[in-house]
Design a protein around this motif. Structure first.
Motif, PDB file in Angstrom:
ATOM      1  N   ASN A  91      43.224  25.164  35.889  1.00 24.30           N
ATOM      2  CA  ASN A  91      42.260  25.885  35.058  1.00 24.30           C
ATOM      3  C   ASN A  91      41.101  26.384  35.913  1.00 24.30           C
ATOM      4  N   ILE A  92      41.109  27.677  36.208  1.00 19.60           N
ATOM      5  CA  ILE A  92      40.072  28.283  37.053  1.00 19.60           C
ATOM      6  C   ILE A  92      39.006  29.006  36.218  1.00 19.60           C
ATOM      7  N   THR A  93      39.131  28.962  34.914  1.00 19.87           N
ATOM      8  CA  THR A  93      38.257  29.760  34.052  1.00 19.87           C
ATOM      9  C   THR A  93      36.793  29.357  34.182  1.00 19.87           C
ATOM     10  N   TYR A  94      36.513  28.092  33.997  1.00 20.34           N
ATOM     11  CA  TYR A  94      35.121  27.631  34.009  1.00 20.34           C
ATOM     12  C   TYR A  94      34.456  27.927  35.349  1.00 20.34           C
ATOM     13  N   LEU A  95      35.160  27.610  36.416  1.00 16.60           N
ATOM     14  CA  LEU A  95      34.653  27.890  37.756  1.00 16.60           C
ATOM     15  C   LEU A  95      34.333  29.381  37.924  1.00 16.60           C
ATOM     16  N   THR A  96      35.260  30.237  37.485  1.00 12.95           N
ATOM     17  CA  THR A  96      35.105  31.672  37.677  1.00 12.95           C
ATOM     18  C   THR A  96      33.986  32.239  36.822  1.00 12.95           C
ATOM     19  N   GLU A  97      33.702  31.608  35.705  1.00  8.73           N
ATOM     20  CA  GLU A  97      32.591  32.048  34.855  1.00  8.73           C
ATOM     21  C   GLU A  97      31.264  32.059  35.631  1.00  8.73           C
ATOM     22  N   PHE A  98      31.116  31.142  36.563  1.00  2.00           N
ATOM     23  CA  PHE A  98      29.877  31.087  37.341  1.00  2.00           C
ATOM     24  C   PHE A  98      29.726  32.279  38.276  1.00  2.00           C
ATOM     25  N   ARG A  99      30.842  32.922  38.649  1.00  2.00           N
ATOM     26  CA  ARG A  99      30.806  34.001  39.629  1.00  2.00           C
ATOM     27  C   ARG A  99      30.917  35.377  38.985  1.00  2.00           C
ATOM     28  N   LYS A 100      30.085  35.628  37.984  1.00  2.00           N
ATOM     29  CA  LYS A 100      30.085  36.943  37.342  1.00  2.00           C
ATOM     30  C   LYS A 100      29.636  38.035  38.300  1.00  2.00           C
ATOM     31  N   ASP A 101      29.062  37.643  39.417  1.00  3.54           N
ATOM     32  CA  ASP A 101      28.648  38.597  40.451  1.00  3.54           C
ATOM     33  C   ASP A 101      29.782  38.899  41.426  1.00  3.54           C
ATOM     34  N   GLY A 102      30.901  38.205  41.325  1.00  2.00           N
ATOM     35  CA  GLY A 102      31.943  38.257  42.345  1.00  2.00           C
ATOM     36  C   GLY A 102      32.943  39.378  42.187  1.00  2.00           C
ATOM     37  N   HIS A 103      32.488  40.557  41.861  1.00  2.00           N
ATOM     38  CA  HIS A 103      33.384  41.696  41.679  1.00  2.00           C
ATOM     39  C   HIS A 103      32.830  42.906  42.420  1.00  2.00           C
ATOM     40  N   PRO A 104      33.672  43.613  43.141  1.00  2.00           N
ATOM     41  CA  PRO A 104      33.176  44.769  43.876  1.00  2.00           C
ATOM     42  C   PRO A 104      32.914  45.979  42.984  1.00  2.00           C
ATOM     43  N   SER A 105      33.530  46.009  41.814  1.00  2.00           N
ATOM     44  CA  SER A 105      33.364  47.110  40.860  1.00  2.00           C
ATOM     45  C   SER A 105      33.381  48.452  41.573  1.00  2.00           C
ATOM     46  N   CYS A 106      32.286  49.157  41.547  1.00  6.86           N
ATOM     47  CA  CYS A 106      32.237  50.497  42.145  1.00  6.86           C
ATOM     48  C   CYS A 106      32.089  50.440  43.661  1.00  6.86           C
ATOM     49  N   TYR A 107      31.991  49.260  44.245  1.00 10.48           N
ATOM     50  CA  TYR A 107      31.789  49.129  45.688  1.00 10.48           C
ATOM     51  C   TYR A 107      33.076  48.812  46.430  1.00 10.48           C
ATOM     52  N   ARG A 108      34.228  49.047  45.794  1.00 12.75           N
ATOM     53  CA  ARG A 108      35.485  48.686  46.449  1.00 12.75           C
ATOM     54  C   ARG A 108      35.845  49.656  47.568  1.00 12.75           C
ATOM     55  N   GLU A 109      37.092  50.071  47.703  1.00 15.06           N
ATOM     56  CA  GLU A 109      37.554  50.839  48.852  1.00 15.06           C
ATOM     57  C   GLU A 109      36.682  52.071  49.106  1.00 15.06           C
ATOM     58  N   PRO A 110      36.464  52.374  50.403  1.00 19.92           N
ATOM     59  CA  PRO A 110      35.759  53.622  50.717  1.00 19.92           C
ATOM     60  C   PRO A 110      36.529  54.798  50.119  1.00 19.92           C
ATOM     61  N   GLY A 111      35.806  55.720  49.542  1.00 25.72           N
ATOM     62  CA  GLY A 111      36.429  56.885  48.933  1.00 25.72           C
ATOM     63  C   GLY A 111      36.701  56.737  47.446  1.00 25.72           C
ATOM     64  N   THR A 112      36.425  55.551  46.875  1.00 29.54           N
ATOM     65  CA  THR A 112      36.610  55.381  45.438  1.00 29.54           C
ATOM     66  C   THR A 112      35.621  56.292  44.718  1.00 29.54           C
ATOM     67  N   PRO A 113      36.087  57.130  43.802  1.00 31.01           N
ATOM     68  CA  PRO A 113      35.165  58.029  43.092  1.00 31.01           C
ATOM     69  C   PRO A 113      34.090  57.237  42.348  1.00 31.01           C
ATOM     70  N   PRO A 114      32.883  57.749  42.301  1.00 29.24           N
ATOM     71  CA  PRO A 114      31.794  57.019  41.638  1.00 29.24           C
ATOM     72  C   PRO A 114      32.059  56.759  40.155  1.00 29.24           C
ATOM     73  N   ASP A 115      32.852  57.617  39.510  1.00 31.30           N
ATOM     74  CA  ASP A 115      33.112  57.432  38.091  1.00 31.30           C
ATOM     75  C   ASP A 115      34.413  56.656  37.828  1.00 31.30           C
ATOM     76  N   ALA A 116      35.004  56.067  38.877  1.00 29.77           N
ATOM     77  CA  ALA A 116      36.225  55.263  38.691  1.00 29.77           C
ATOM     78  C   ALA A 116      35.884  54.050  37.840  1.00 29.77           C
ATOM     79  N   PRO A 117      36.805  53.650  36.942  1.00 27.62           N
ATOM     80  CA  PRO A 117      36.531  52.465  36.119  1.00 27.62           C
ATOM     81  C   PRO A 117      36.304  51.239  36.994  1.00 27.62           C
ATOM     82  N   GLN A 118      35.382  50.412  36.579  1.00 25.13           N
ATOM     83  CA  GLN A 118      35.146  49.158  37.279  1.00 25.13           C
ATOM     84  C   GLN A 118      36.202  48.157  36.824  1.00 25.13           C
ATOM     85  N   ASP A 119      36.751  47.435  37.764  1.00 28.62           N
ATOM     86  CA  ASP A 119      37.882  46.572  37.477  1.00 28.62           C
ATOM     87  C   ASP A 119      37.593  45.158  37.947  1.00 28.62           C
ATOM     88  N   CYS A 120      36.875  44.390  37.143  1.00 30.33           N
ATOM     89  CA  CYS A 120      36.551  43.026  37.574  1.00 30.33           C
ATOM     90  C   CYS A 120      37.656  42.041  37.207  1.00 30.33           C
TER      91      CYS A 120
END
Length: 148
Positions: A91-120
């Motif tokens: 069960n990794i759910t509780y642990l992962t709840e603490f890391r709501k900051d742990g997603h690259p969202s719009c900061y992922r691969e270089p060249g990702t369009p600014p309006d690309a959906p964020q995928d956390c």
């Protein structure tokens, strides 16, 4: 049927398959739990954002309750625990709840369009899935599995 009923049925189908197809003397099943999403103001494809948080959560009262997904998984695993069957719930759910900051969202691969959906749900920063792997490794070691 709604999404949660479909999820419950899929877990029961998985359980049936494991019980019928895997040899309990040669198999050990570890099912990883539900990874929470941290979208705000919508879903991933409807304008939701997951880059609003810059630090891990420190206030326990802001964490989400245990999701129903995990209850379905846990119930299926409890129904499999008899005889010499080896099935565990990581069960990794509780642990992962603490890391709501742990997603690259719009900061992922270089060249990702600014309006690309964020995928956390799928694009975690190093640290979150690495920790899941560390728990899995520790669980394997605690069960007596060793490397040569």
């Amino acid at each position: 049927m709604d999404v949660m009923e479909a999820f419950r049925r899929s877990i029961q189908t998985w359980r049936t398959w494991v019980m019928e197809k895997l040899d309990p003397t040669k198999s050990h099943v570890i099912f990883r739990g539900y990874s929470p999403v941290h979208y705000r103001n919508g879903t991933w494809n409807r304008g939701g954002l997951c880059d609003a948080d810059k630090e891990p959560e420190t206030n326990y009262t802001k964490l989400e309750p245990e999701p129903l997904h995990n209850k379905y998984i846990s119930d299926a695993i409890k129904n499999m625990e008899y005889g010499n069957r080896k099935v565990q719930f990581l069960n990794i759910t509780y642990l992962t709840e603490f890391r709501k900051d742990g997603h690259p969202s719009c900061y992922r691969e270089p060249g990702t369009p600014p309006d690309a959906p964020q995928d956390c749900s799928h694009w975690c920063l190093p640290g979150v899935p690495d920790t899941w792997n560390e728990f899995l490794y520790a669980q394997l070691l605690s069960m007596g599995y060793r490397t040569r």
